[in-house]
Design an enzyme around this catalytic site. Sequence first.
Site, PDB file in Angstrom:
ATOM      1  N   MET A  26       1.262  -1.279   0.347  1.00  0.00           N
ATOM      2  CA  MET A  26      -0.436   0.233   0.014  1.00  0.00           C
ATOM      3  C   MET A  26       0.805   1.521   0.236  1.00  0.00           C
ATOM      4  O   MET A  26       0.452   2.376   0.267  1.00  0.00           O
ATOM      5  CB  MET A  26      -1.397   0.052   1.226  1.00  0.00           C
ATOM      6  CG  MET A  26      -1.603  -1.561   0.921  1.00  0.00           C
ATOM      7  SD  MET A  26      -3.090  -0.684   1.792  1.00  0.00           S
ATOM      8  CE  MET A  26      -2.851  -0.423   3.578  1.00  0.00           C
ATOM      9  N   LEU A  29       6.636   3.423   1.782  1.00  0.00           N
ATOM     10  CA  LEU A  29       7.477   1.738   1.820  1.00  0.00           C
ATOM     11  C   LEU A  29       8.618   1.916   2.710  1.00  0.00           C
ATOM     12  O   LEU A  29       9.458   3.304   2.850  1.00  0.00           O
ATOM     13  CB  LEU A  29       8.566   1.756   0.416  1.00  0.00           C
ATOM     14  CG  LEU A  29       7.159   0.792  -0.497  1.00  0.00           C
ATOM     15  CD1 LEU A  29       7.841   1.068  -1.742  1.00  0.00           C
ATOM     16  CD2 LEU A  29       6.336   0.150  -0.227  1.00  0.00           C
ATOM     17  N   HIS A  33       9.321  -3.316   3.946  1.00  0.00           N
ATOM     18  CA  HIS A  33       8.983  -3.536   2.473  1.00  0.00           C
ATOM     19  C   HIS A  33       9.651  -4.626   1.504  1.00  0.00           C
ATOM     20  O   HIS A  33      10.257  -4.758   0.404  1.00  0.00           O
ATOM     21  CB  HIS A  33       8.416  -2.703   1.717  1.00  0.00           C
ATOM     22  CG  HIS A  33       6.941  -2.144   2.496  1.00  0.00           C
ATOM     23  ND1 HIS A  33       6.979  -1.431   3.068  1.00  0.00           N
ATOM     24  CD2 HIS A  33       6.011  -3.036   2.042  1.00  0.00           C
ATOM     25  CE1 HIS A  33       5.708  -1.396   3.414  1.00  0.00           C
ATOM     26  NE2 HIS A  33       4.881  -2.328   3.710  1.00  0.00           N
ATOM     27  N   GLY A 149       4.942 -10.034   4.018  1.00  0.00           N
ATOM     28  CA  GLY A 149       5.572 -10.213   5.508  1.00  0.00           C
ATOM     29  C   GLY A 149       4.751 -11.162   6.336  1.00  0.00           C
ATOM     30  O   GLY A 149       3.284 -10.807   6.517  1.00  0.00           O
ATOM     31  N   LYS A 151       5.117 -10.235   9.416  1.00  0.00           N
ATOM     32  CA  LYS A 151       4.400  -8.747  10.299  1.00  0.00           C
ATOM     33  C   LYS A 151       3.018  -9.334  10.091  1.00  0.00           C
ATOM     34  O   LYS A 151       2.339  -8.736  11.837  1.00  0.00           O
ATOM     35  CB  LYS A 151       4.992  -7.391   9.183  1.00  0.00           C
ATOM     36  CG  LYS A 151       3.819  -6.659   9.826  1.00  0.00           C
ATOM     37  CD  LYS A 151       4.711  -5.398  11.275  1.00  0.00           C
ATOM     38  CE  LYS A 151       3.447  -4.498  12.232  1.00  0.00           C
ATOM     39  NZ  LYS A 151       2.592  -4.488  11.301  1.00  0.00           N
ATOM     40  N   SER A 187       6.556  -0.636  10.398  1.00  0.00           N
ATOM     41  CA  SER A 187       5.051  -0.489   9.901  1.00  0.00           C
ATOM     42  C   SER A 187       5.103   0.658   9.167  1.00  0.00           C
ATOM     43  O   SER A 187       5.432   2.066   9.663  1.00  0.00           O
ATOM     44  CB  SER A 187       4.366  -0.973  10.676  1.00  0.00           C
ATOM     45  OG  SER A 187       2.793  -0.405  10.738  1.00  0.00           O
TER      46      SER A 187
HETATM   47  O1  PAF Z   1       0.137  -5.989   3.500  1.00  0.00           O
HETATM   48  C1  PAF Z   1      -0.820  -5.047   3.053  1.00  0.00           C
HETATM   49  O2  PAF Z   1      -0.239  -3.988   3.197  1.00  0.00           O
HETATM   50  C2  PAF Z   1      -2.201  -5.003   2.446  1.00  0.00           C
HETATM   51  O3  PAF Z   1      -2.807  -6.173   3.097  1.00  0.00           O
HETATM   52  C3  PAF Z   1      -1.887  -5.853   1.143  1.00  0.00           C
HETATM   53  C4  PAF Z   1      -1.376  -6.956   0.515  1.00  0.00           C
HETATM   54  C5  PAF Z   1      -0.787  -5.158  -0.309  1.00  0.00           C
HETATM   55  C6  PAF Z   1      -3.326  -5.819   0.337  1.00  0.00           C
HETATM   56  O4  PAF Z   1      -3.454  -4.806   0.151  1.00  0.00           O
END
Ligand code: PAF
Length: 287
Positions: A26, A29, A33, A149, A151, A187
């Site tokens: 989402m 980053l 990520h 992840g 997490k 996060s």
């Molecule tokens: O973990 C995330 O960032 C979100 O839940 C995902 C997997 C990209 C789905 O929107």
Amino acid sequence: MQIIHTISDLRIALKSKANIGFVPTMGNLHAGHIHLVELARQHATLVVVSIFVNPLQFGVNEDLASYPRTLAEDCERLKAAGTDIVFAPNVLDMYPDFDGNHLNQTMTVTPPAIADVLCGASRPGHFTGVATIVMKLLNIVQPTLAVFGKKDYQQLLIIKEMVRQFNMPTEIIAGETMREPSGLAMSSRNGYLNEAQRSQAAQLNQALQHVASAIKMGNRDYHALENHATQQLNQANWQVDYFAICSALTLQAAQISNKHLVILAAAKLSNKLSGQTRLIDNLEVQL
Ligand code: PAF
């Protein structure tokens, strides 16, 4: 690195490409990520990363509007990490029936019972939103492998189960949680915390560590351990949603016979700027 905004352009770019590694995100980053992107890079020939803040997985009183959107910085980091394609669609491309507020006409994926506990209990509809968007993204990208992840441990198990039950030809790879030196799990939502809260936030991981050590030392009174940790955190100004010792395979309450456990916690820290910040973390314990 290509940045692509529409499904049709992505399909053209991926036509006849093989061995695609995919990392859905989402955005906003952080090193966690990037670790997932590096894992994809190790296993695949072509790495696709999606950036999409999925409205379907946010509850009505959650932080959809304020969720940080940092596309330019994200793309810089992804380029440096060896990403081939960034897919950053808009909401209407992903959900053509979205009318600004409602997704009533949107067909969704109903996750299995494993989605009803823990975060699924505190965030009704959340995992339906996650499973639906991941199903759509996997259908669009058609990757050989996708990296998620640990997490978001419950999310990881639900996605694995979805891929298994719907016979989807994608291997799901799990990436370890990246942490700050304090132990705080990385996060995007850590960005809501000021400096004092950020250092307080490390208490969540410390509580998990503490319980993990007690279990490794032979304590099997899981209820007492959960209650004690919950009390301690609540006394330290947290509002605990759950603190649970579970089977790492089923997320049911851990039984004495279970050898692979996961301790999961979700709790809110009060935050003067944006109300409350809900943080989650977990720790696996192998007995
Ligand atoms: O973990 C995330 O960032 C979100 O839940 C995902 C997997 C990209 C789905 O929107």
